[in-house]
Design a protein around this motif. Structure first.
Motif, mmCIF file in Angstrom:
data_model
loop_
_atom_site.group_PDB
_atom_site.id
_atom_site.type_symbol
_atom_site.label_atom_id
_atom_site.label_comp_id
_atom_site.label_asym_id
_atom_site.label_seq_id
_atom_site.Cartn_x
_atom_site.Cartn_y
_atom_site.Cartn_z
ATOM 1 N N UNK A 1 0.823 -1.202 0.000
ATOM 2 C CA UNK A 1 0.000 0.000 0.000
ATOM 3 C C UNK A 1 0.863 1.261 0.000
ATOM 4 N N UNK A 2 1.973 1.224 0.715
ATOM 5 C CA UNK A 2 2.767 2.440 0.914
ATOM 6 C C UNK A 2 3.807 2.701 -0.181
ATOM 7 N N UNK A 3 4.064 1.701 -1.011
ATOM 8 C CA UNK A 3 5.103 1.851 -2.030
ATOM 9 C C UNK A 3 4.921 3.123 -2.860
ATOM 10 N N UNK A 4 6.003 3.578 -3.467
ATOM 11 C CA UNK A 4 5.938 4.772 -4.314
ATOM 12 C C UNK A 4 4.923 4.557 -5.439
ATOM 13 N N UNK A 5 4.895 3.339 -5.953
ATOM 14 C CA UNK A 5 3.933 3.047 -7.003
ATOM 15 C C UNK A 5 2.813 2.182 -6.447
ATOM 16 N N UNK A 6 2.601 2.297 -5.128
ATOM 17 C CA UNK A 6 1.588 1.470 -4.489
ATOM 18 C C UNK A 6 0.213 2.091 -4.582
ATOM 19 N N UNK A 7 -0.695 1.517 -3.798
ATOM 20 C CA UNK A 7 -2.102 1.886 -3.909
ATOM 21 C C UNK A 7 -2.344 3.351 -3.563
ATOM 22 N N UNK B 1 6.832 7.322 0.882
ATOM 23 C CA UNK B 1 6.389 6.998 2.235
ATOM 24 C C UNK B 1 7.224 5.860 2.798
ATOM 25 N N UNK B 2 7.336 4.797 2.012
ATOM 26 C CA UNK B 2 8.115 3.655 2.446
ATOM 27 C C UNK B 2 9.570 4.066 2.634
ATOM 28 N N UNK B 3 10.174 3.549 3.697
ATOM 29 C CA UNK B 3 11.573 3.886 3.917
ATOM 30 C C UNK B 3 11.771 5.160 4.703
ATOM 31 N N UNK B 4 10.699 5.703 5.285
ATOM 32 C CA UNK B 4 10.834 6.891 6.121
ATOM 33 C C UNK B 4 10.475 6.537 7.559
ATOM 34 N N UNK B 5 10.792 7.441 8.478
ATOM 35 C CA UNK B 5 10.418 7.164 9.868
ATOM 36 C C UNK B 5 8.896 7.204 10.016
ATOM 37 N N UNK B 6 8.244 8.002 9.169
ATOM 38 C CA UNK B 6 6.782 8.029 9.209
ATOM 39 C C UNK B 6 6.225 6.634 8.939
ATOM 40 N N UNK B 7 6.814 5.938 7.955
ATOM 41 C CA UNK B 7 6.325 4.601 7.604
ATOM 42 C C UNK B 7 6.427 3.658 8.797
ATOM 43 N N UNK B 8 7.542 3.766 9.542
ATOM 44 C CA UNK B 8 7.721 2.875 10.690
ATOM 45 C C UNK B 8 6.672 3.180 11.762
ATOM 46 N N UNK B 9 6.482 4.475 12.055
ATOM 47 C CA UNK B 9 5.519 4.843 13.087
ATOM 48 C C UNK B 9 4.103 4.456 12.652
ATOM 49 N N UNK B 10 3.811 4.714 11.398
ATOM 50 C CA UNK B 10 2.513 4.311 10.852
ATOM 51 C C UNK B 10 2.328 2.798 11.012
ATOM 52 N N UNK B 11 3.384 2.053 10.694
ATOM 53 C CA UNK B 11 3.323 0.597 10.818
ATOM 54 C C UNK B 11 3.065 0.168 12.254
ATOM 55 N N UNK B 12 3.719 0.831 13.200
ATOM 56 C CA UNK B 12 3.528 0.491 14.611
ATOM 57 C C UNK B 12 2.091 0.760 15.031
ATOM 58 N N UNK B 13 1.558 1.901 14.616
ATOM 59 C CA UNK B 13 0.172 2.235 14.961
ATOM 60 C C UNK B 13 -0.760 1.191 14.346
ATOM 61 N N UNK B 14 -0.495 0.869 13.114
ATOM 62 C CA UNK B 14 -1.337 -0.080 12.400
ATOM 63 C C UNK B 14 -1.368 -1.432 13.108
ATOM 64 N N UNK B 15 -0.200 -1.837 13.584
ATOM 65 C CA UNK B 15 -0.078 -3.170 14.153
ATOM 66 C C UNK B 15 -0.613 -3.244 15.587
ATOM 67 N N UNK C 1 10.299 -3.728 19.034
ATOM 68 C CA UNK C 1 10.107 -3.908 17.588
ATOM 69 C C UNK C 1 11.396 -4.164 16.842
ATOM 70 N N UNK C 2 11.375 -5.090 15.907
ATOM 71 C CA UNK C 2 12.464 -5.101 14.941
ATOM 72 C C UNK C 2 11.965 -5.373 13.529
ATOM 73 N N UNK C 3 10.845 -6.106 13.448
ATOM 74 C CA UNK C 3 10.338 -6.473 12.134
ATOM 75 C C UNK C 3 9.795 -5.267 11.385
ATOM 76 N N UNK C 4 8.971 -4.465 12.076
ATOM 77 C CA UNK C 4 8.359 -3.312 11.434
ATOM 78 C C UNK C 4 9.413 -2.332 10.945
ATOM 79 N N UNK C 5 10.411 -2.077 11.795
ATOM 80 C CA UNK C 5 11.431 -1.109 11.394
ATOM 81 C C UNK C 5 12.291 -1.659 10.263
ATOM 82 N N UNK C 6 12.502 -2.972 10.293
ATOM 83 C CA UNK C 6 13.326 -3.566 9.242
ATOM 84 C C UNK C 6 12.601 -3.545 7.894
ATOM 85 N N UNK C 7 11.314 -3.868 7.913
ATOM 86 C CA UNK C 7 10.603 -4.011 6.646
ATOM 87 C C UNK C 7 10.106 -2.677 6.092
ATOM 88 N N UNK C 8 9.705 -1.753 6.979
ATOM 89 C CA UNK C 8 9.117 -0.501 6.486
ATOM 90 C C UNK C 8 10.102 0.659 6.492
#
Lengths: 359, 290, 281
Positions: B132-138, B153-167, B228-235
């Motif tokens: 969803x967050x990819x540059x060419x994503x949804x 979006x992907x690859x920023x600190x916002x993405x990680x925080x967003x991911x944490x909230x989401x999870x 956390x390590x997975x969210x920060x690693x992947x996002x």
């Protein structure tokens, strides 16, 4: 140096279909005299890093059932076996991991007499620096680390680490491997030092370069740089050649180059860990892998460079002449194997890598 | 509550299996880690060993964690966890409130809708977020239609925080729902009848009474965020390591288990700190207990 | 504020407030969008570019025919099932213990019980690995035949699941009217009869919720499973992780969709089952 984090391997099943047919008629005589071992074998490998039907064919030929367990990167393999072998018979460590595991007595010496198919191995692979005389490991697949790029988005051929580390021309469109061995190694190479440098000044220079270069890099990828490239997320990525070869087959706009400063050549080996419960079966399996037809089946599925000369001879032109898989000799001459540098050096490199991540 | 001496056989029957399991399969293994954190790799023939340790060599591993890189990653971890927890709270509170004041027959359904994604594998959810967050994503494709973006979006600190909230959002909704649901609505009516505005009622009545739920929710979100390590690693991008990634690295490529153990234990002490703060806050509050 | 209310809307009808409904709708949208995108992509024709190339069921056929993937799923479900049974029983006993008795050192005991909940997974994973390796349990158990070779994983899963069950069940017990228990005993019921006929039925919603939580935690776990597994015991998350990391994703989407369906159906059934019980309180 810490090895690992090598590739997740890939080898998409989709890559070449119908490998199975090649094996339909293949029956080996059950001459693998197996002492009183169960007809079982536990194989610890990367996901989909074996021929589609190889394990079934082995069972047909010998009656030995192979159970496959998976690791996602080489450090997982090492970590898992470090505390004691929980029962694996055959493993696939990378060259420098082999060296480290041999030093830690985690790998058993091979009995070459039980592996007659060793004659199929290209002699160039029979005396590597990390395992002189091939006492402990045999070559499974090999390749290089280089730059995968999208031709239409890049001017000319980006044949230097400069575009990934130092030049802001493609800032934000670059991915590096999230792997300390290779990313620090590439920085060292760019600066004119050895991939395996343990010199603290050289390493510090590499660190400063990587920290400064962070504004160029979008992501330290988990070895899925090829996907980022295929999806258009980045236009240049540091990757293993086989990964890029796979996406190149689907997209003509992609290409692979080994930087002119030189890079890394890696070799995944096949070995038997200390304490393996079925060493006889393991030898039989390794011998099976080096059969020409079997090697061909593996190569057709995973599409890496095979050191199995008999298998390579059976492959078609397109594979044998693929420059991404078999790089030109002059490029290869500038590439180094990753060596195991000792635990102190690993610690230093880890400190540098942490500093890069913290910055 | 009765004293354990009043019914010893029942006490021991209830206590034995759980205590046995906890001690043998959790505390004893943890003690291994504790011992390792005070150890170092053995030096054999002048070379640092790969696999052998010298035990009880001192606190060198703890001193190493005072390194400025580790500290800045620790600070980043705390800051991001704080932001993620705050965002969870700000989103979850109105949601829990809305569910509690929805018609009764709708409540279980609404609650389930919010909580359901939580039952889906963490890895799968994080992985779904990437698409969803990819540059060419949804999201960027949709924005593209509106003539905006694309945004990285992907690859920023916002993405990680967003991911944490989401999870971790459901961890916040559940305790909030539990407290708000038990809130005596007559207090609110009384306040409003006596001329208090909605805001005054919220600040002076609702908020203090639901504080225990807030505290529990904050703790339940904050603690897993710290590890956390997975969210920060992947996002995440190039500056997104959290302390979990450092620990992961020590047990992986760095092969420095003693240092990894020391960092793990420090992280554990940090979570104890959070828990202690919680019981302190809860003791001082007079709200509905969860 | 009251003057802003529409006719028929009381001051406490927060559920009808437009802005609350909007927040709710947006949150749901954000929560479900990735999941639906993932499901949609599972029907996409295979390609690496992430672009929609057409509808197909091929990914499902591949996932179904991928025996590794299916045996990983079977392993995961078996582990989750057995761990849940043990964790629920042990957790419930601890919950009753903590709710019913006062004893010396109780705060410390409670703290120790909360440890598996708060400790980062990786610490526990490595601790378990060290423990199994040093005690010889790893080699001892991994040579057994299925499903006993899953034993090391199951033991670890029970260890981190039962404290969660204890917390959930205990919060249910807080609302219990102890006079019921006393009345039962006064009327001559034994300790055991009181327990099975009064307390267990009352705890049931908590037990179901706790069991469900344990089941999901077990099914979800990657880190601890990774460190405690031997050969031949690949679980679903371990398989998915290695597939995602290596970028093999077509079957992953299909397999994930199947797992999502299983979890959703299980949750809905459990909620249905739980609903009538709740009306009692």
């Amino acid at each position: 140096m810490s090895a690992f984090r090598q590739f997740p391997r890939h080898s998409r099943r989709s890559f070449l279909k119908g490998t199975g047919a090649a094996f339909a008629g293949l029956v080996l005589s059950p001459r693998f005299a197996l002492a009183e071992e169960d007809k079982k074998l536990s194989f610890y490998n990367y996901d989909t890093y074996i021929g589609e039907t190889t394990l079934d064919d082995f069972k047909k030929a010998t009656g030995i059932e192979v159970k496959l367990d998976l690791f996602a990167d080489g450090d997982e393999l090492f970590t898992k076996l470090k505390a004691g072998n929980p029962g694996y018979d055959v493993i696939v460590p990378t060259s420098n991991v082999v060296e480290r595991m041999v030093k830690a007595n985690m790998i058993m010496a091979l009995d070459h007499a039980k592996i007659p198919n060793m004659k199929n191995i290209d002699p160039a692979f029979l005396n590597p620096s990390f395992d002189p005389g091939r006492k402990y490991s045999l070559p499974y697949q090999w390749g290089t680390v280089g730059i995968g790029y999208r031709k239409s988005k890049v001017e000319g051929v980006p044949d230097s680490w400069k575009f990934l580390l130092d030049d802001e021309k493609y800032a934000g469109r670059v991915a590096l491997l999230g792997d300390q061995e290779h990313t620090i190694g590439a920085a060292l190479k760019y600066l004119g030092f050895s991939y395996n440098s343990t010199n603290i000044d050289e390493l510090n220079k590499a660190r400063d370069l990587l920290i400064k270069g962070k504004k160029i890099v979008k992501k330290y990828a988990d070895d899925n740089g090829q996907d980022l490239l295929a999806q258009g997320e980045v236009d240049l990525t540091m990757e293993y050649n086989g990964d890029i070869a796979q996406v190149m087959a689907e997209d003509d706009d992609l290409a692979y180059v080994i930087p002119k400063e030189g890079s890394n050549v890696w070799e995944d080996t096949i070995a038997i860990p200390t304490g393996a419960p079925h060493p006889e079966n393991a030898h039989a399996f390794i011998n099976f892998i080096f059969d020409g037809e079997v090697g061909k089946g593996i190569t057709e599925t995973i599409h890496y460079a095979t050191p199995n000369a008999a298998a390579k001879a059976l492959m078609d032109e397109a594979y044998r002449n693929n420059a991404a898989i078999f790089p030109p000799a002059d490029a290869l001459a500038k590439c180094e194997y990753s060596a195991y540098l000792g635990e102190e050096a690993v610690k230093v490199r880890d400190g540098i890598w942490t500093a890069v991540q913290a910055a | 509550m009765e004293d354990w001496k009043t019914n010893r056989s029942v006490f021991w029957t209830l206590a034995t299996p759980g205590t046995f399991w906890l001690v043998l399969f959790f505390l004893v293994p943890l003690a291994f880690l504790f011992v390792l954190s005070f150890s170092d790799k053995a030096i054999i023939d002048g070379q640092m060993s790969i696999n052998d340790y010298d035990y009880f060599t001192g606190i060198s591993n703890y001193l190493r964690s005072l390194n400025s890189d580790i500290i800045s990653i620790f600070m980043r971890t705390i800051w991001w966890s704080f932001l993620a927890t705050l965002a969870c709270l700000l989103i979850a509170y109105p949601i829990a409130f809305g569910i509690c004041f929805a018609p009764e027959k709708w409540r279980p359904l609404l609650l389930m809708l919010i909580v359901l994604p939580f039952w889906i594998n963490l890895l799968i959810r994080t992985y779904a977020l990437i698409a969803v967050l990819r540059t060419q994503g949804v999201i960027n494709s949709a924005l593209g239609f509106a003539g905006l973006g694309p945004f990285e979006i992907l690859g920023t600190s916002f993405a990680v925080i967003f991911g944490l909230v989401y999870v971790y959002m459901p961890f916040m909704v559940l305790p909030l729902y539990a407290t708000i649901e038990r809130l005596d609505k007559s207090f609110l009516e009384a306040s409003l009848d006596l001329g208090g505005t909605q805001f005054q009622t919220f600040r002076n009545i609702t908020l203090p009474l639901t504080m225990p739920g807030i505290v529990t929710g904050v703790v339940l979100v904050f603690i897993p965020c710290l590890g956390t390590f997975l969210t920060s690693e992947l996002l995440g991008g190039t500056s997104s390591w959290m302390i979990g990634n450092v620990i992961q690295n020590q047990f992986g490529p760095a092969n420095d288990w003693p240092f990894g153990s020391a960092l793990s234990l420090l992280l554990m002490y940090a979570t104890f700190g959070v828990l202690a703060l919680r019981s302190l806050l809860q003791r001082n509050s007079k709200g509905v207990d969860v | 504020m009251a003057e802003l209310l529409k006719p028929g809307q009381g001051p406490l009808d927060y559920g009808k407030r437009r802005w609350l409904q909007a927040v709710f709708a947006v949150t749901l949208f954000v929560l479900y969008l990735p999941i639906f995108v993932l499901i949609a992509y599972s029907f996409n024709v295979q390609n690496r570019s992430g672009v929609w190339k057409g509808f197909t069921l091929e990914n499902y056929a591949k996932a179904w025919n991928n025996s590794d993937l299916m045996s990983a799923l079977l392993n995961s479900l078996t582990i989750a099932f057995i761990s849940t049974i043990f964790a629920t029983i042990i957790g419930a006993m601890i919950a009753v213990l903590l709710w019913r008795f006062r004893f010396p050192g109780k705060p410390a005991y409670e703290g120790a019980m909360a440890l598996p909940i708060v400790i980062p997974e990786i610490c526990m994973g490595v601790a378990m690995l060290l423990f199994y390796a040093r005690t010889g349990m790893m080699t001892g158990m991994t040579h057994l035949s299925w499903p006993f070779n899953l034993g090391t994983i199951i033991i670890a899963h029970i260890a981190f699941c039962f404290p969660f069950v204890a917390v959930v069940v205990r919060s249910r017990l807080v609302g219990f009217n102890r006079q019921l228990e006393e009345a039962s005993k006064d009327l001559g019921a034994s300790e055991w009869q009181t327990f099975t006929r009064i307390l267990i039925p009352y705890m049931m919603p908590g037990l179901i919720a706790g069991a469900l939580l344990a089941f999901t935690l077990s099914l979800d776990d990657f880190v601890i499973t990774f460190f405690t597994s031997g050969p031949e015991t690949v679980t679903f998350p371990v398989k998915i992780y290695s597939m995602v990391k290596t970028g093999v994703k077509f079957e992953v989407n299909a397999a994930s969709t199947i797992l999502i369906l299983i979890t959703v159906v299980a949750t809905v059934i459990a909620m249905k089952f739980q609903a009538p019980e709740q009306s009692g309180h």
